[in-house]
Design an enzyme around this catalytic site. Structure first.
Site, mmCIF file in Angstrom:
data_model
loop_
_atom_site.group_PDB
_atom_site.id
_atom_site.type_symbol
_atom_site.label_atom_id
_atom_site.label_comp_id
_atom_site.label_asym_id
_atom_site.label_seq_id
_atom_site.Cartn_x
_atom_site.Cartn_y
_atom_site.Cartn_z
ATOM 1 N N LYS A 17 0.828 -1.211 0.000
ATOM 2 C CA LYS A 17 0.000 0.000 0.000
ATOM 3 C C LYS A 17 0.862 1.261 0.000
ATOM 4 C CE LYS A 17 -4.467 -1.733 0.840
ATOM 5 N NZ LYS A 17 -5.568 -2.082 1.727
ATOM 6 N N ARG A 55 -3.469 -10.305 3.937
ATOM 7 C CA ARG A 55 -3.763 -10.346 2.497
ATOM 8 C C ARG A 55 -2.558 -9.749 1.779
ATOM 9 N NH1 ARG A 55 -5.642 -6.818 -1.254
ATOM 10 N NH2 ARG A 55 -7.136 -7.551 -2.815
HETATM 11 N N1 PMM Z 1 -7.491 -3.624 -0.110
HETATM 12 C C1 PMM Z 1 -7.602 -3.717 -1.450
HETATM 13 C C2 PMM Z 1 -8.464 -4.653 -2.026
HETATM 14 N N2 PMM Z 1 -9.174 -5.502 -1.265
HETATM 15 N N3 PMM Z 1 -9.795 -6.292 0.860
HETATM 16 C C3 PMM Z 1 -9.725 -6.208 2.197
HETATM 17 N N4 PMM Z 1 -10.457 -7.048 2.953
HETATM 18 N N5 PMM Z 1 -8.931 -5.289 2.816
HETATM 19 C C4 PMM Z 1 -8.181 -4.403 2.109
HETATM 20 O O1 PMM Z 1 -7.506 -3.560 2.739
HETATM 21 C C5 PMM Z 1 -8.229 -4.464 0.680
HETATM 22 C C6 PMM Z 1 -9.074 -5.433 0.088
HETATM 23 C C7 PMM Z 1 -6.832 -2.787 -2.333
HETATM 24 O O2 PMM Z 1 -5.585 -3.214 -2.635
HETATM 25 P P1 PMM Z 1 -5.087 -4.198 -3.843
HETATM 26 O O3 PMM Z 1 -4.813 -3.383 -5.054
HETATM 27 O O4 PMM Z 1 -3.910 -4.808 -3.248
HETATM 28 O O5 PMM Z 1 -6.105 -5.254 -4.132
#
Ligand code: PMM
Length: 297
Positions: free
Chosen positions: A224, A265
């Site tokens: 991030k 994640r």
């Molecule tokens: N961040 C992203 C996408 N999905 N889901 C959850 N549960 N929590 C998050 O902080 C989150 C998510 C955005 O980031 P990406 O581009 O890495 O998918």
């Protein structure tokens, strides 16, 4: 015990360590890996690779939530994620669908998804919680204050941790009212969603307060922007690009896992899969090390 989740979600793997969720963004525009896995076969291959590398869950999403992103039409989101989820689930992978739409959740569950990851916590499409309840699957309720095109206008907090927990409470209540089992509710503080970089660090430093609520906690710090900012080039001030933030993401995984978070994640699995094992082992030592007989030390 430190290093092991304080709570688990019923219906998903329960290893004695923090789980690892690998990310497959089937999008042209995600900040972290936009376009890399937009082709369905490339996305499936990547998901299989993440599972082989040790991901407990593979999270498949078809909508970018980076600040400013525009939403794809529902048909386009379905076209992106359904074939990928079907193939990964058929191959035995535990799949989560990253969606805010009830229709996408419903189709994803029909083709084998085991978990619904809703970054809006059921706010964007209230029907989604009923879909989850009918399927008896777990749901991630993330703290959210609005869609990506305007979320960074809502970053005002007096105490970010207290307020995000207070705002998650009605989302948990809504899920329960819709019929979702309490032991299938996972919460997520939503790093980067209506948060400043300072808020993200405050949240990370106060993870035990979030874990103490008693729900499994998912944290997505990987790649991030606040990490890119922290690791900016000291000469030019340019942010570290997303693909070069993995070592920093892994460092956070270790501390988060020690705080008894349920799952991280992440985009890059191998180092994070090692980090959660290290945290579990260190947690055991912190709890019992001093009790060992001298010849085992
Ligand atoms: N961040 C992203 C996408 N999905 N889901 C959850 N549960 N929590 C998050 O902080 C989150 C998510 C955005 O980031 P990406 O581009 O890495 O998918």
């Amino acid at each position: 015990m430190r290093g092991r989740p304080a709570a688990y979600a019923v219906g998903l793997p329960q290893p004695p360590r923090c789980l690892v969720m690998g990310v497959v963004n089937v999008t042209p525009d995600s900040f972290s890996d936009g376009g890399l896995w937009f082709d369905a076969q490339a996305a499936v291959d990547h998901g299989l690779r993440l599972a082989a590398q040790g991901a407990d869950i593979v999270d498949v999403g078809g909508e970018s939530t980076r600040p400013g992103a525009q939403r794809p039409p529902v048909d386009e989101e379905l076209r992106r994620v359904v074939p990928v989820i079907r193939e990964l689930a058929a191959a035995g992978v535990t799949v989560s669908v990253d969606t805010m739409r009830a229709e996408v959740a419903r189709r994803a569950l029909e083709v084998g998804a085991s978990l619904v990851n809703d970054v809006s916590g059921g706010l964007a499409d209230p029907e989604l919680l009923r879909v989850v309840a009918d399927a008896h699957v777990p749901v991630v309720l993330m703290h959210w204050r609005g869609h990506a095109d305007h979320m960074q206008e809502h970053t005002s907090y007096t105490d970010v941790v207290t307020e995000l927990m207070a705002e998650l409470r009605p989302r948990i209540d809504a899920a329960q009212r819709a019929g979702v089992d309490t032991d299938q509710i996972i919460i997520d503080p939503g790093l980067g969603f209506a948060k400043t970089w300072e808020h993200n660090w405050t949240i990370l430093s106060r993870m035990p307060e979030i874990v103490a609520a008693g729900y499994p906690v998912l944290v997505a710090a990987s790649r991030k922007t606040f990490l890119g900012e922290l690791l900016a080039d000291p000469h030019t001030g340019a942010r570290r690009p997303p693909a070069q933030r993995d070592a920093a993401s892994t460092a956070l995984t270790t501390t988060i896992a020690l705080d008894r978070v349920w799952c991280v994640r992440v985009h890059e699995v191998p180092a994070n899969a090692d980090a959660v094992v290290v945290a579990a082992r260190l947690g055991t030592e912190l709890a019992h090390g001093h009790e060992r007989p001298p010849n085992e030390q």
